[in-house]
Scaffold this motif. Sequence first.
Motif, PDB file in Angstrom:
ATOM      1  N   ALA A  16       0.830  -1.200   0.000  1.00  0.00           N
ATOM      2  CA  ALA A  16       0.000   0.000   0.000  1.00  0.00           C
ATOM      3  C   ALA A  16       0.868   1.255   0.000  1.00  0.00           C
ATOM      4  CB  ALA A  16      -0.928   0.017   1.205  1.00  0.00           C
TER       5      ALA A  16
ATOM      6  N   ARG B 112       2.199   0.790  -5.437  1.00  0.00           N
ATOM      7  CA  ARG B 112       1.584   0.284  -6.649  1.00  0.00           C
ATOM      8  C   ARG B 112       0.214  -0.323  -6.372  1.00  0.00           C
ATOM      9  NH1 ARG B 112       2.707  -3.262 -10.735  1.00  0.00           N
ATOM     10  NH2 ARG B 112       0.757  -4.199 -10.140  1.00  0.00           N
ATOM     11  N   ARG B 113       0.169  -1.083  -5.289  1.00  0.00           N
ATOM     12  CA  ARG B 113      -1.050  -1.797  -4.928  1.00  0.00           C
ATOM     13  C   ARG B 113      -2.225  -0.846  -4.784  1.00  0.00           C
ATOM     14  NH1 ARG B 113      -2.227  -6.087  -1.458  1.00  0.00           N
ATOM     15  NH2 ARG B 113      -4.011  -7.111  -2.421  1.00  0.00           N
ATOM     16  N   LEU B 114      -1.987   0.286  -4.144  1.00  0.00           N
ATOM     17  CA  LEU B 114      -3.052   1.247  -3.917  1.00  0.00           C
ATOM     18  C   LEU B 114      -3.439   1.925  -5.228  1.00  0.00           C
ATOM     19  CD1 LEU B 114      -4.084   1.330  -1.127  1.00  0.00           C
ATOM     20  CD2 LEU B 114      -2.986   3.503  -0.762  1.00  0.00           C
ATOM     21  N   TRP B 115      -2.474   2.052  -6.112  1.00  0.00           N
ATOM     22  CA  TRP B 115      -2.755   2.632  -7.431  1.00  0.00           C
ATOM     23  C   TRP B 115      -3.727   1.729  -8.165  1.00  0.00           C
ATOM     24  CZ3 TRP B 115      -1.011   1.193 -12.548  1.00  0.00           C
ATOM     25  CH2 TRP B 115      -1.164   2.193 -13.517  1.00  0.00           C
ATOM     26  N   ASP B 116      -3.375   0.440  -8.234  1.00  0.00           N
ATOM     27  CA  ASP B 116      -4.245  -0.573  -8.830  1.00  0.00           C
ATOM     28  C   ASP B 116      -5.666  -0.449  -8.306  1.00  0.00           C
ATOM     29  OD1 ASP B 116      -2.061  -1.704  -9.995  1.00  0.00           O
ATOM     30  OD2 ASP B 116      -1.990  -3.467  -8.704  1.00  0.00           O
TER      31      ASP B 116
END
Lengths: 249, 249
Positions: free
Chosen positions: B61, B73-77
Amino acid sequence: MPAMAGNTGTPGATVAGRVMAVLGAFDEHHRRLTLSAIARRAGLPPPTVHRLVGELVRHGALAREDGAYVVGRRLWDIGLLAPVQTTLREAASPFLHDVYATTLATVHLAVRDGDEVLYLERLAGRASVPVVSSAGSTLPMHCTGVGKVLLAHAPEEVRSRVLGSLRRVTPYTVTRPGVLLRQLERVRREGYATTVEEMTLGACSVAVPVRRGGEVAAAVAVVVPTLKRDRGRLVTALQVAAQGIARRL
Amino acid sequence: MPAMAGNTGTPGATVAGRVMAVLGAFDEHHRRLTLSAIARRAGLPPPTVHRLVGELVRHGALAREDGAYVVGRRLWDIGLLAPVQTTLREAASPFLHDVYATTLATVHLAVRDGDEVLYLERLAGRASVPVVSSAGSTLPMHCTGVGKVLLAHAPEEVRSRVLGSLRRVTPYTVTRPGVLLRQLERVRREGYATTVEEMTLGACSVAVPVRRGGEVAAAVAVVVPTLKRDRGRLVTALQVAAQGIARRL
DNA sequence: ACCGGCCTTCCGCTGAGCGGAAAGGAGACC
DNA sequence: GGTCTCCTTTCCGCTCAGCGGAAGGCCGGT
């Protein structure tokens, strides 16, 4: 051990982890989930999810849309702050528009992320081909145009891993390692890759590499209903764009 | 009460809330934060933040970038999955490109979000004016082109609230309610709004409404260094786009 | 050497969180 | 109308995950 009593079925778990499990339940194909669906996908008991989700809705991370839950505005805001290839995306943006303007086809910008392709940008045409990908999603390398380009220039180790497990997606997907290997050689030699209905029926693509220094940093592609005799024109348009992007890196 | 002992300085607080406080510490102007900066901005003690942030990094996150932390990146996704005016954005996308192609200026798509303007999309030109806004950010209504359009067609209640607190941003910001009120009448009458260095020095804008049914659902705008005699041309280009978007809604 | 700022580790106290159990809908099928 | 199934929501007593003050380490400035 008759029921593990009181609390936490799985000791060692943290709330932050559970929160991420809840958020992670959402993906490309699951943008709307019911409470129980979240619970199933996150591997958490419904009451726990109920409480967490309530909290997250209160904070705007999720939102309730009639029956189901969706990702909230707040998380959209925050997610956009992530530095995901920001310089690449900014450098590429105008050139992608140029390609779109001249071809009116769907345009993609993608990078390699492990053994998959990560789509950074997608310009969807007004009347374009059905396309699976969208910004933020990942797809396999062996059946997408950008994927073949990135695979052709990936470290040997990645290539052999990917070649070792070629999943069939459509009847036209290339699943024989030898065939793909020869295609990749050709990609390196000719400077572009193509796919013909290998990922989605009715969709073909052409892709070229974007170089930074000696390395291939990304790939740009267009998706069209058929290649026919447009191929040369599309390759040229993409190469112009790739060149422009490379210059700005 | 000598130090509140043991734990939670603020009872009633939840971990999910703290997690959101940590994530909320990031914004447009604070994309990179040190641990202590997060702690300050989130209003949490450093050790607590240290633990949470560690957890969030482990889950993707957040990410550590040399010294500081950034959104991961995960939160961007996940954030990209949020249904934030998806249909509007998709309908608008090709027309925004058209405007960009013909004007080569920065193009904006925005909606009203409470008493502010929420930017949904920004096409930045290759060599464009310095602009503050970007997708996901919000700005005040009284000093932006899109803001004036949306304000002119907002419910009376919103308008009076906004007119009641006109913050000065540049020397050219309109801060007198009477003046702005007259401008808004004119916006309704003539069908477009303009700003001249009211938000950023060296940036002017022209904006027009996008209608859905009888309502004004959004606004599109271009940002240029100066209006001069381009005004008519820009208004026309924007109106064509707005018309096209409206047709697709 | 000293100070001020960060980051990090330690550790004992405790209430936030847990989730099984069970109650409340909402359909579907007979 | 009854029964079954699946989903959502509330309850509540048991703990362990989380808390954060205190303290230690590290750097750069003076």
